[in-house]
Enzyme design. Sequence first.
Site, mmCIF file in Angstrom:
data_model
loop_
_atom_site.group_PDB
_atom_site.id
_atom_site.type_symbol
_atom_site.label_atom_id
_atom_site.label_comp_id
_atom_site.label_asym_id
_atom_site.label_seq_id
_atom_site.Cartn_x
_atom_site.Cartn_y
_atom_site.Cartn_z
ATOM 1 N N GLY A 94 -89.077 -7.728 23.130
ATOM 2 C CA GLY A 94 -88.193 -8.323 22.130
ATOM 3 C C GLY A 94 -86.865 -7.597 21.989
ATOM 4 O O GLY A 94 -85.801 -8.233 21.948
ATOM 5 N N SER A 134 -92.011 1.275 7.792
ATOM 6 C CA SER A 134 -90.586 0.905 7.827
ATOM 7 C C SER A 134 -89.707 1.873 7.037
ATOM 8 O O SER A 134 -90.012 2.233 5.899
ATOM 9 C CB SER A 134 -90.391 -0.499 7.261
ATOM 10 O OG SER A 134 -89.001 -0.769 7.170
ATOM 11 N N ASP A 143 -79.884 -7.005 15.750
ATOM 12 C CA ASP A 143 -80.326 -5.928 16.647
ATOM 13 C C ASP A 143 -79.283 -5.633 17.732
ATOM 14 O O ASP A 143 -79.027 -4.475 18.055
ATOM 15 C CB ASP A 143 -81.659 -6.301 17.320
ATOM 16 C CG ASP A 143 -82.851 -6.064 16.394
ATOM 17 O OD1 ASP A 143 -82.737 -5.228 15.480
ATOM 18 O OD2 ASP A 143 -83.892 -6.728 16.582
ATOM 19 N N GLU A 191 -74.654 -19.036 16.732
ATOM 20 C CA GLU A 191 -75.021 -19.385 18.107
ATOM 21 C C GLU A 191 -75.782 -18.251 18.823
ATOM 22 O O GLU A 191 -76.797 -18.512 19.486
ATOM 23 C CB GLU A 191 -73.752 -19.803 18.859
ATOM 24 C CG GLU A 191 -74.025 -20.589 20.123
ATOM 25 C CD GLU A 191 -74.262 -19.687 21.327
ATOM 26 O OE1 GLU A 191 -75.032 -20.087 22.219
ATOM 27 O OE2 GLU A 191 -73.682 -18.580 21.349
ATOM 28 N N LYS A 251 -90.651 -11.833 14.160
ATOM 29 C CA LYS A 251 -89.257 -12.202 14.459
ATOM 30 C C LYS A 251 -89.126 -13.593 15.092
ATOM 31 O O LYS A 251 -88.196 -14.332 14.778
ATOM 32 C CB LYS A 251 -88.606 -11.148 15.358
ATOM 33 C CG LYS A 251 -88.348 -9.821 14.650
ATOM 34 C CD LYS A 251 -87.632 -8.838 15.554
ATOM 35 C CE LYS A 251 -87.358 -7.526 14.845
ATOM 36 N NZ LYS A 251 -86.599 -6.581 15.677
#
Length: 279
Positions: free
Chosen positions: A130, A14, A101, A77, A65
């Site tokens: 994803g 990361s 994202d 929302e 995630k």
Amino acid sequence: MIKSCVIGWPISHSRSPLIHGYWLKKFGIEGSYERIPVEPEKLPAFLHSLADNGFAGCNVTLPHKEQAFRLVTPADEPTERLGAVNTVFVKDGKVLGTNTDGEGFINSLRAGAPALGIRNSRVIVLGAGGAAVAITNALLLNGAGEVVVANRSIDKAENLRKRFGNRVKPLEWTKRNDQLSECELLVNTTSLGMKGQEDLQIDLTMLAPKAVVTDIVYVPLRTKLLAAAAARGNPVVEGLGMLLHQAVRGFELWFGVRPAVTIELHDLIARDIDPGYKT
Ligand SMILES: NC(=O)c1ccc[n+]([C@@H]2O[C@H](COP(=O)([O-])OP(=O)(O)OC[C@H]3O[C@@H](n4cnc5c(N)ncnc54)[C@H](OP(=O)(O)O)[C@@H]3O)[C@@H](O)[C@H]2O)c1
């Protein structure tokens, strides 16, 4: 001392600590941002004790995630619609989760291809994993007219249509070259083209010269797809922009200052990915 971190399994790759570390230093904030490997079965305990361990929140990456979404309270929302979180924060003793994202993708596109109008545009998204879910959702929220989703496993593209409605048009992976002539934005969200993975096979011949091409893969910084598109004159947007822009809101939530994505930050991370990188 405000603490945050990124959790995943594995997590050693990361670059988020470099990004947040840059901003912490820039703003002179007494804070930390570390990498913490968390096994999937230990995720509930980790998130449960986040505040007790002194964390203001964390980023969440693969493979957590979706599981993290089920363990925290969705903060908004759009996150409820997505069913996945990449940013967790503690507010009034509650552990909340959101997903940045989609805005990372859109803000990177706006910065890298300012002439592109997303409203009513026709987009082709390669992949339905994803990242594609967050990107398709963000494109639709920003008014895209049609999002054609080409995926090797067509059922996943079909699921996106069921989830987000008929502006999503599933396309067989083998037909991905056939609809390029009508497309204003081509997005690769598959892992193809990433260092160590197979190349993405696509024939850009029919693509309009003004169509914008973006790849969310950022290792290498310029994928073969982007190099081929740039060589024929199409505007291109590299995947690193999404990584940088998705980090902005998390930093603001934890440390209380909204940071900017600057060329200096871009170049710092670009050099970490490719030590020979030159602006
Ligand atoms: N720039 C950024 O900030 C950012 C953010 C998130 C992710 N990413 C990058 O985006 C990529 C995808 O991430 P993700 O989380 O969406 O992964 P994912 O959920 O595992 O999805 C992978 C996608 O790639 C497709 N794929 C993999 N191998 C393939 C092959 N040989 N032929 C055709 N399609 C293939 C999969 O198709 P099937 O459904 O048929 O398996 C699926 O659509 C990764 O490289 C990741 O590093 C970048």
